[in-house]
Write a protein that holds these residues in place. Sequence first.
Motif, PDB file in Angstrom:
ATOM      1  N   ASN A  10       0.808  -1.231   0.000  1.00 13.17           N
ATOM      2  CA  ASN A  10       0.000   0.000   0.000  1.00 13.17           C
ATOM      3  C   ASN A  10       0.838   1.276   0.000  1.00 13.17           C
ATOM      4  O   ASN A  10       0.287   2.381  -0.024  1.00 13.17           O
ATOM      5  N   ASP A  11       2.175   1.153   0.034  1.00 12.83           N
ATOM      6  CA  ASP A  11       3.033   2.335   0.180  1.00 12.83           C
ATOM      7  C   ASP A  11       2.751   3.399  -0.871  1.00 12.83           C
ATOM      8  O   ASP A  11       2.816   4.607  -0.594  1.00 12.83           O
ATOM      9  N   ALA A  12       2.422   2.977  -2.102  1.00 20.02           N
ATOM     10  CA  ALA A  12       2.263   3.936  -3.198  1.00 20.02           C
ATOM     11  C   ALA A  12       1.122   4.914  -2.942  1.00 20.02           C
ATOM     12  O   ALA A  12       1.106   6.008  -3.515  1.00 20.02           O
ATOM     13  N   GLY A  13       0.172   4.557  -2.099  1.00 14.62           N
ATOM     14  CA  GLY A  13      -0.960   5.429  -1.840  1.00 14.62           C
ATOM     15  C   GLY A  13      -0.711   6.518  -0.823  1.00 14.62           C
ATOM     16  O   GLY A  13      -1.602   7.345  -0.586  1.00 14.62           O
ATOM     17  N   GLN A 476      -7.122  -9.248  -2.613  1.00 15.65           N
ATOM     18  CA  GLN A 476      -5.750  -9.217  -2.115  1.00 15.65           C
ATOM     19  C   GLN A 476      -4.946  -8.075  -2.749  1.00 15.65           C
ATOM     20  O   GLN A 476      -4.883  -7.940  -3.978  1.00 15.65           O
ATOM     21  N   GLY A 477      -4.359  -7.236  -1.906  1.00 23.07           N
ATOM     22  CA  GLY A 477      -3.487  -6.170  -2.377  1.00 23.07           C
ATOM     23  C   GLY A 477      -4.204  -4.956  -2.922  1.00 23.07           C
ATOM     24  O   GLY A 477      -3.549  -4.014  -3.376  1.00 23.07           O
ATOM     25  N   HIS A 478      -5.536  -4.940  -2.871  1.00 28.61           N
ATOM     26  CA  HIS A 478      -6.302  -3.802  -3.372  1.00 28.61           C
ATOM     27  C   HIS A 478      -6.839  -3.025  -2.170  1.00 28.61           C
ATOM     28  O   HIS A 478      -7.528  -3.580  -1.305  1.00 28.61           O
ATOM     29  N   PHE A 507      -0.254  -3.782  -6.315  1.00 25.08           N
ATOM     30  CA  PHE A 507       0.731  -4.495  -7.131  1.00 25.08           C
ATOM     31  C   PHE A 507       1.111  -3.687  -8.374  1.00 25.08           C
ATOM     32  O   PHE A 507       2.296  -3.557  -8.701  1.00 25.08           O
ATOM     33  N   THR A 508       0.124  -3.128  -9.061  1.00 27.44           N
ATOM     34  CA  THR A 508       0.424  -2.344 -10.263  1.00 27.44           C
ATOM     35  C   THR A 508       0.707  -0.885  -9.932  1.00 27.44           C
ATOM     36  O   THR A 508       1.193  -0.139 -10.789  1.00 27.44           O
TER      37      THR A 508
END
Length: 553
Positions: A10-13, A476-478, A507-508
């Motif tokens: 989640n770091d990108a957010g 997962q991951g969203h 992930f993306t």
Amino acid sequence: MSKPFNNWPNDAGFDVIHEEKEPVELKVSGNIPSYVSGTLYRTGPGGYQVQADNGKTFSIDHWFDGFSQNHRFQIIQSDDATRVIYNSRRSIDPLIDNIRKTGKLAGFSFGQKRDPCVSFFKKVMSMFIPDARPPEDQTNVGVTLSVNPPGLKDVDTSKGKKKGGHASGIQSLWVKTDAAQVREIEPETLEPMGLATQAALHPQLTGILSAAHAKSDPVTGDIFNYNLALGRQQTYKIFRVSAATGKTDIIATITDAPGAYLHSSIITENYFILCVWGGQYSWGGAKILWEKNMLDAIAPFDPSKRALWYVIDRKHGNGVVAKYECDPFFCFHTINAWEEPSPSDPSQIDIVADLSIYKNLDVIKRFYYNHIKSTSPDSLDYVGEKRSGSCDVFLRRWRLPGVNTTIDAPSEARETVTEFTAEHEHSCDLPVINPRFLTKPSRYIYGLCDRGLSTFFDGIVKYDTETRTPTYWSTQGHNPGEPIFVANPEGTAEDDGVLLSVVLDGFTEKSYLLVLDARSMMEVGRASMDCVVGFGFHGIYHSHALAGPGTDV
């Protein structure tokens, strides 16, 4: 720790520097219902780090202090397709520039840790000679939004900046925070305008604090909120802004409650309820001057200090008509409340209220960036085996009995009744309901759940208060954002509509606007993006198809 906890990145957010100042069209897939035709605005933190001229990286400590950024999703329906147009803009560039030059954050904040090198003498002097306020354009405002709010129609903060007309019916857009000030935003370009304070509504609203979540009458559009003045005697002024006239009236003054961090309040058909839960400020609020932030000025949670509920007549000018108390708790967000005949005596009227609550104040410190980023080692203190449960959220329903009972001393507190408390795994924060059911009995609550699958929110839950059962959307991951309920205008069922949520695919490292069927909690459509939308706080949806008063919740 370099790998994200539980393979849920989640770091990108949390550190977004990208802006989309020119509108771009998103790729739509699935089937977004034709009645979803309007504008969704979102506000909240974008980035939190600045590369300073001194070669060092300056970091904001707490998520609530991240650099505000606003987002606009235009959902346009045509005969054969749905189009979604997106643009975004930061609202606090001058503050970022000042940090870049000085290497520090000036002024007050919600939770920025104070420089440990500041001397005791300087702290003492700051109590008597507070630092000068930062310029208006460096004031960070971005927690909730209001479209066309009454009372501010004639307040011009543009200072020569261009303000266009808007065929969508959105004439003005304002962002708010838990201070008694608001910032105007140009509704199309999202260019930040100037500030206004609540004193522009009424000269007696001179306190510095308020709730980011005002409450509006779903029929008239009248706005209700409080203004809190700190000091030796803390004073809450409860006020109403008329949607019909734009005039503001003070409908109650409360001086026997401690000043506290109250992010939201409660409204029913006939009453406004100010619930003073845990979160009281130390030294009558003077500690804010000492700490330079609100978080460290809040007194430790005291399990002996009961929560107080003040019930104010909002229609007939009778002020505080009843007072209740209950065991202490903390809360960010109230959900809904209504009046109904008492089960034991139909001649008596009870108030039923739903809130998302916490057992204590620990959750506030949970939202430091190093506690919620998926690759931060400190985040492991709040997940897995180390998770203590002290930051768990619970949906709770209270009953305030006999609000219409005439008593000799309305200032004496009566006892609330706890109807039920949902399990943590079924509960949520950032809660919403179908706005058609505001101030009416409601069954379904939607919000973000935190079941320990990630270091942040890990899904969207629909909770049925009748069957006490949850239904989830989770991938997962969203990482989902606050859901916004858009009702089907031809529907009658409470869950006939869709939820809009901005989701980050960890992930993306790209976001998308998710559209869920509010009944089944299944995806019906999405609008995919080539960029990241930061984890913001709140949004507001303005329909292009339906007329009527706005909803400020």
